[in-house]
Design a protein around this motif. Sequence first.
Motif, mmCIF file in Angstrom:
data_model
loop_
_atom_site.group_PDB
_atom_site.id
_atom_site.type_symbol
_atom_site.label_atom_id
_atom_site.label_comp_id
_atom_site.label_asym_id
_atom_site.label_seq_id
_atom_site.Cartn_x
_atom_site.Cartn_y
_atom_site.Cartn_z
ATOM 1 N N UNK A 317 -11.841 14.043 -4.578
ATOM 2 C CA UNK A 317 -10.737 14.620 -5.359
ATOM 3 C C UNK A 317 -9.547 15.044 -4.507
ATOM 4 N N UNK A 318 -9.788 15.552 -3.299
ATOM 5 C CA UNK A 318 -8.692 16.016 -2.444
ATOM 6 C C UNK A 318 -7.839 14.843 -1.966
ATOM 7 N N UNK A 319 -8.481 13.748 -1.610
ATOM 8 C CA UNK A 319 -7.734 12.564 -1.201
ATOM 9 C C UNK A 319 -6.820 12.106 -2.326
ATOM 10 N N UNK A 320 -7.340 12.083 -3.539
ATOM 11 C CA UNK A 320 -6.548 11.589 -4.665
ATOM 12 C C UNK A 320 -5.358 12.497 -4.959
ATOM 13 N N UNK A 321 -5.512 13.791 -4.731
ATOM 14 C CA UNK A 321 -4.377 14.710 -4.879
ATOM 15 C C UNK A 321 -3.303 14.414 -3.830
ATOM 16 N N UNK A 322 -3.755 14.184 -2.613
ATOM 17 C CA UNK A 322 -2.810 13.895 -1.533
ATOM 18 C C UNK A 322 -2.076 12.593 -1.824
ATOM 19 N N UNK A 323 -2.801 11.587 -2.296
ATOM 20 C CA UNK A 323 -2.180 10.298 -2.609
ATOM 21 C C UNK A 323 -1.094 10.427 -3.678
ATOM 22 N N UNK A 324 -1.287 11.346 -4.610
ATOM 23 C CA UNK A 324 -0.283 11.557 -5.660
ATOM 24 C C UNK A 324 0.967 12.241 -5.126
ATOM 25 N N UNK A 325 0.844 12.900 -3.967
ATOM 26 C CA UNK A 325 1.966 13.681 -3.438
ATOM 27 C C UNK A 325 2.735 12.980 -2.320
ATOM 28 N N UNK A 326 2.226 11.812 -1.884
ATOM 29 C CA UNK A 326 2.864 11.157 -0.734
ATOM 30 C C UNK A 326 2.686 9.647 -0.822
ATOM 31 N N UNK A 327 3.016 8.949 0.263
ATOM 32 C CA UNK A 327 2.893 7.485 0.316
ATOM 33 C C UNK A 327 1.512 7.106 0.843
ATOM 34 N N UNK A 328 0.854 6.187 0.164
ATOM 35 C CA UNK A 328 -0.504 5.812 0.570
ATOM 36 C C UNK A 328 -0.757 4.346 0.258
ATOM 37 N N UNK A 329 -1.801 3.805 0.839
ATOM 38 C CA UNK A 329 -2.158 2.415 0.610
ATOM 39 C C UNK A 329 -3.587 2.146 1.023
ATOM 40 N N UNK A 330 -3.912 0.861 1.159
ATOM 41 C CA UNK A 330 -5.239 0.436 1.576
ATOM 42 C C UNK A 330 -5.158 -0.261 2.923
ATOM 43 N N UNK A 331 -6.124 0.023 3.764
ATOM 44 C CA UNK A 331 -6.259 -0.673 5.029
ATOM 45 C C UNK A 331 -7.410 -1.660 4.906
ATOM 46 N N UNK A 332 -7.172 -2.911 5.258
ATOM 47 C CA UNK A 332 -8.258 -3.903 5.296
ATOM 48 C C UNK A 332 -8.909 -3.810 6.670
ATOM 49 N N UNK A 333 -10.150 -3.336 6.693
ATOM 50 C CA UNK A 333 -10.823 -3.074 7.963
ATOM 51 C C UNK A 333 -11.214 -4.357 8.674
ATOM 52 N N UNK A 334 -11.289 -4.273 9.987
ATOM 53 C CA UNK A 334 -11.713 -5.419 10.785
ATOM 54 C C UNK A 334 -13.202 -5.673 10.655
ATOM 55 N N UNK A 335 -13.935 -4.684 10.151
ATOM 56 C CA UNK A 335 -15.384 -4.820 10.151
ATOM 57 C C UNK A 335 -16.000 -4.041 9.004
ATOM 58 N N UNK A 336 -17.276 -4.249 8.821
ATOM 59 C CA UNK A 336 -18.046 -3.526 7.801
ATOM 60 C C UNK A 336 -19.151 -2.751 8.495
ATOM 61 N N UNK A 337 -19.193 -1.457 8.263
ATOM 62 C CA UNK A 337 -20.273 -0.644 8.801
ATOM 63 C C UNK A 337 -20.141 -0.247 10.253
ATOM 64 N N UNK A 338 -19.080 -0.684 10.937
ATOM 65 C CA UNK A 338 -18.938 -0.344 12.352
ATOM 66 C C UNK A 338 -17.669 -0.937 12.929
ATOM 67 N N UNK A 339 -17.613 -0.999 14.255
ATOM 68 C CA UNK A 339 -16.434 -1.548 14.920
ATOM 69 C C UNK A 339 -15.304 -0.565 15.078
ATOM 70 N N UNK A 340 -15.635 0.720 15.138
ATOM 71 C CA UNK A 340 -14.602 1.763 15.203
ATOM 72 C C UNK A 340 -13.625 1.561 16.351
ATOM 73 N N UNK A 341 -14.154 1.231 17.539
ATOM 74 C CA UNK A 341 -13.275 1.131 18.709
ATOM 75 C C UNK A 341 -12.226 0.034 18.539
ATOM 76 N N UNK A 342 -12.593 -1.060 17.874
ATOM 77 C CA UNK A 342 -11.632 -2.142 17.659
ATOM 78 C C UNK A 342 -10.526 -1.717 16.695
ATOM 79 N N UNK A 343 -10.911 -0.990 15.666
ATOM 80 C CA UNK A 343 -9.950 -0.499 14.673
ATOM 81 C C UNK A 343 -9.044 0.553 15.308
ATOM 82 N N UNK A 344 -9.637 1.413 16.097
ATOM 83 C CA UNK A 344 -8.887 2.435 16.830
ATOM 84 C C UNK A 344 -7.876 1.787 17.771
#
Length: 638
Positions: A317-344
């Motif tokens: 619910x908090x994320x959705x409130x923030x999205x209503x108050x500012x600019x937001x979108x979707x990020x297409x991740x490089x991986x599923x379930x992991x790969x944090x360092x590559x995304x970082x």
Amino acid sequence: MEGMKNLFKKINPKKWSEKTKYLVASTIFLVIAALVLTWFLEYRYFINDFFRSWSFVFGSPQVFFFNAFVVWLILMAIWAVCGRPIMTAGISFAALAILTFIHIAKYNSRGYPLLPEDFQLASEASSLSKFVDMGSIVRLIIAIIIVEILLGVFSYYRGKKFHLRYKGDKKQFILFRHLAITRVVMLGLSVLVFMGSTYFVRHNMGVRYEDIFLGTHFTAWNQNRNYDDNGFVLGFLYNFQKLKLNAPEGYGEERIANIKEKYTIIANNENVKRKKASDENVSVIVILNESFFDPSVEFQGKKFSDYYQLEGGEVLPELHKIQQSTASGLMYSLDYGGGTANIEFEALTSMSKFWLDTVPYTALIPKAGNIPSVASTLKKQKYSTLAIHPFNGGMYKRNIALKKQGFDTFITEIEMDYKEHEGDSEYINDKSAYDQVLKELNGSKNNQVIGLITMQNHTPYNESTYKDVQFKVSETSNTEKDNTQSIETYLQTLHESDKYLGEFINSLQQLDKKVAVLYFGDHSAGVFNTLNESKDKEASDLTRVTPYFIWTNYDSGLQAGSKLPTTTPNCMMNTMFNQLRWQKDPFYYLVDDVCASEPILTPTFLEGREFEMTETLQDYQLLVYDYLGGQRYWAKNK
């Protein structure tokens, strides 16, 4: 007929020498061992699925036997070194049991097979072991011990009978007695045949390659499919090419100079219309929230809720409130379930991993010089730079990689002042991570760049983490029954993470200091395997998209509820600069062109879609290579 009888008499095994009997028997034994071990590899690759492993054997016999042939060559090489066929089988089984154990652990958390580049993390085994069930390690050790004992018993009682043991004549010269010359020749032949027979696999990485003889094809886009179609051995070998970083066609000092000149002119013209971030006295916070995913996501006409029906209310619910108050979108991740360092890596540097096929943090950046990032960019405007990660600072060599990006200070779990956990979770929670950020903001009068990589939502999702979970997966949901508990615990930790996010934004709103926040989830948790493995590409893409938003605690002109483009991580920082109308380095104007033409630049999304290697993308590839593996002409050319 008489000639055939004479031939059979000549090859009568009863008349063979002990040496010949030993060599023939050992070869046959290792052929059988290769077939068994290859099937074992497939059985373990398919997560102990008996039916799928046999379906591979009978569905693709040429591919299976070629995999077995490669395994046999490896066994022959090991035999040539140790001189004992039964010991060779024992060593090989132990190695493959450990290898496939690592594969299963990775697949269960990320839905992706073991790849050669995963061994770049070998030095971090102690940290990675925290993610593995100790009971499964004990069972692995017991299984290996049992098999080794059985092979030892077989060797002791039956090895001589089946001619699998050879002592040689003590009167012979020692080299002949131990078959040293024969074994050296055997080792050389095994290696040469292995290199020759697998060349076509090891030197076609990055392209779709069809092999007529095997009746199969190899593809770089989807390694699950690659391993499914070609077997574990060939799939693994195909990815060895990933470990090399070759210079792109056309790379050279003049080409890089031309690219830099082009975008320097653009930067000079455009920056006069923009302000410096330092002139506005705005501190920048970049938050990578581990495994932060929105279960209400919709993408390409598909809804996550159509596949997993949840009960218990709104998870974020908090994320959705923030999205209503500012600019937001979707990020297409490089991986599923992991790969944090590559995304970082992509998010902080605005470079793309699209052409790298390795882990830049561990394989490339430690050997490179300083590289551009949001930290190094804003340091030119006298910003202080700080990274925070509530875990082991050496994981993925962050202690090296972040420094190369321009982060002067790195706070890890050891240096943090706040260390709360969720229940019995071993990870420091988001509340403590945000409290640390607030402490750093309040403790400095300088403009700051703070990069935060959280840990709360990281796997595993143990039932004991929370006494009660608010969210349930309904019985009608299209999900794995065995995975329901993990999903429900994951949803609960997302809900708690969301609550802490809301509290953090409220605190920033009250802060007597201007801040701009880029916030995003790096990937979903690897608990939605039914959807991730769906043959409906648009449905499986739902597991790849995570939320991101840009927020400020001052009037920056961001439009409430406005939608930002769906992009891969490499475009997000540039999007932030554009939204806030800040001046940028020439490199980011190149990123402008890249993100306008290919906002989602990752093989998983592009699979089956038309893709054109435009001049802009060529320039981008050349620049990424220049910094990570080339001569750094861009940095040298002032």
